[in-house]
Design a protein around this motif. Structure first.
Motif, PDB file in Angstrom:
ATOM      1  N   ASP A 189     -61.402  71.705 -44.918  1.00 40.87           N
ATOM      2  CA  ASP A 189     -61.932  72.763 -43.825  1.00 40.87           C
ATOM      3  C   ASP A 189     -60.575  73.486 -43.442  1.00 40.87           C
ATOM      4  OD1 ASP A 189     -62.598  75.072 -42.228  1.00 40.87           O
ATOM      5  OD2 ASP A 189     -64.207  73.928 -41.216  1.00 40.87           O
ATOM      6  N   ARG A 190     -60.210  74.583 -43.846  1.00 40.65           N
ATOM      7  CA  ARG A 190     -59.181  75.185 -43.557  1.00 40.65           C
ATOM      8  C   ARG A 190     -58.521  75.345 -41.946  1.00 40.65           C
ATOM      9  NH1 ARG A 190     -57.638  80.042 -45.964  1.00 40.65           N
ATOM     10  NH2 ARG A 190     -56.016  80.589 -44.522  1.00 40.65           N
ATOM     11  N   GLU A 191     -59.816  75.343 -41.106  1.00 43.24           N
ATOM     12  CA  GLU A 191     -59.709  75.250 -39.701  1.00 43.24           C
ATOM     13  C   GLU A 191     -59.839  73.961 -39.012  1.00 43.24           C
ATOM     14  OE1 GLU A 191     -59.358  78.342 -38.162  1.00 43.24           O
ATOM     15  OE2 GLU A 191     -59.857  79.296 -40.290  1.00 43.24           O
ATOM     16  N   ALA A 192     -60.071  72.832 -39.846  1.00 43.65           N
ATOM     17  CA  ALA A 192     -59.895  71.413 -39.280  1.00 43.65           C
ATOM     18  C   ALA A 192     -58.398  70.882 -38.733  1.00 43.65           C
ATOM     19  CB  ALA A 192     -60.513  70.596 -40.383  1.00 43.65           C
ATOM     20  N   ALA A 193     -58.481  70.114 -37.990  1.00 39.95           N
ATOM     21  CA  ALA A 193     -57.304  69.443 -37.460  1.00 39.95           C
ATOM     22  C   ALA A 193     -56.431  68.845 -38.764  1.00 39.95           C
ATOM     23  CB  ALA A 193     -57.598  68.640 -36.287  1.00 39.95           C
ATOM     24  N   GLY A 194     -55.325  68.939 -39.072  1.00 42.88           N
ATOM     25  CA  GLY A 194     -54.759  68.254 -39.964  1.00 42.88           C
ATOM     26  C   GLY A 194     -54.765  69.158 -41.341  1.00 42.88           C
ATOM     27  N   ALA A 195     -55.543  70.092 -41.184  1.00 41.85           N
ATOM     28  CA  ALA A 195     -55.355  71.212 -42.433  1.00 41.85           C
ATOM     29  C   ALA A 195     -54.023  71.558 -42.887  1.00 41.85           C
ATOM     30  CB  ALA A 195     -56.292  72.419 -42.431  1.00 41.85           C
ATOM     31  N   ASP A 196     -53.629  71.323 -44.062  1.00 43.56           N
ATOM     32  CA  ASP A 196     -52.181  71.716 -44.426  1.00 43.56           C
ATOM     33  C   ASP A 196     -52.190  72.911 -45.446  1.00 43.56           C
ATOM     34  OD1 ASP A 196     -49.879  72.034 -45.812  1.00 43.56           O
ATOM     35  OD2 ASP A 196     -49.686  70.111 -46.301  1.00 43.56           O
ATOM     36  N   LEU A 197     -51.908  74.191 -45.014  1.00 40.42           N
ATOM     37  CA  LEU A 197     -52.198  75.324 -45.725  1.00 40.42           C
ATOM     38  C   LEU A 197     -50.918  75.879 -46.485  1.00 40.42           C
ATOM     39  CD1 LEU A 197     -54.207  77.205 -43.155  1.00 40.42           C
ATOM     40  CD2 LEU A 197     -54.956  75.890 -45.120  1.00 40.42           C
ATOM     41  N   ARG A 198     -50.006  74.978 -46.585  1.00 40.65           N
ATOM     42  CA  ARG A 198     -48.725  75.248 -47.260  1.00 40.65           C
ATOM     43  C   ARG A 198     -49.066  75.736 -48.750  1.00 40.65           C
ATOM     44  NH1 ARG A 198     -45.164  70.219 -46.389  1.00 40.65           N
ATOM     45  NH2 ARG A 198     -47.068  69.322 -46.743  1.00 40.65           N
ATOM     46  N   THR A 199     -48.237  76.289 -49.444  1.00 40.08           N
ATOM     47  CA  THR A 199     -48.197  76.874 -50.977  1.00 40.08           C
ATOM     48  C   THR A 199     -47.709  75.635 -51.587  1.00 40.08           C
ATOM     49  OG1 THR A 199     -48.353  79.097 -50.394  1.00 40.08           O
ATOM     50  CG2 THR A 199     -47.507  78.377 -52.579  1.00 40.08           C
ATOM     51  N   THR A 200     -48.149  75.337 -52.846  1.00 41.45           N
ATOM     52  CA  THR A 200     -47.565  74.437 -53.651  1.00 41.45           C
ATOM     53  C   THR A 200     -47.115  74.986 -54.806  1.00 41.45           C
ATOM     54  OG1 THR A 200     -49.110  72.540 -52.806  1.00 41.45           O
ATOM     55  CG2 THR A 200     -48.128  72.067 -55.008  1.00 41.45           C
TER      56      THR A 200
END
Length: 96
Positions: free
Chosen positions: A39-50
């Motif tokens: 879940d993008r809102e969860a703690a630890g979510a990594d939204l970096r682009t690859t």
């Protein structure tokens, strides 16, 4: 169950390796001590682009994975490289 291959780490490299070996017919176990963040809102979510450069994209295609990722992909427009090495952790050189 016996496994042919154990992958330690469920990050992008570990999951790709597990999927590649699995698609090649090996029995694979991929382990990671941390639960996956889904879940993008969860703690630890990594939204970096690859960014996958062409050899990586070709590899994913050979493994049968690219077709599942293609709909989420966009062409790379700009890659920014920042050198923050040295005694002080601050950007020294930036290139686009």
């Amino acid at each position: 169950m016996d496994y042919d291959i154990l992958i330690s780490g469920g990050g992008i490299a570990g999951l790709t390796a597990a999927a590649a070996f699995g698609s090649a017919g090996f029995s694979v176990l991929c382990v990671d001590p941390a639960p996956p963040v889904t879940d993008r809102e969860a703690a630890g979510a990594d939204l970096r682009t690859t960014a996958f450069l062409q050899p990586a994209r070709d590899f994913l295609d050979q493994c049968g994975l690219w077709a599942r990722l293609d709909g989420h992909a966009m062409p790379l427009q700009v890659m920014r490289i920042i050198d923050a090495g040295g005694a002080r952790p601050e950007p020294r050189v930036t290139r686009d």
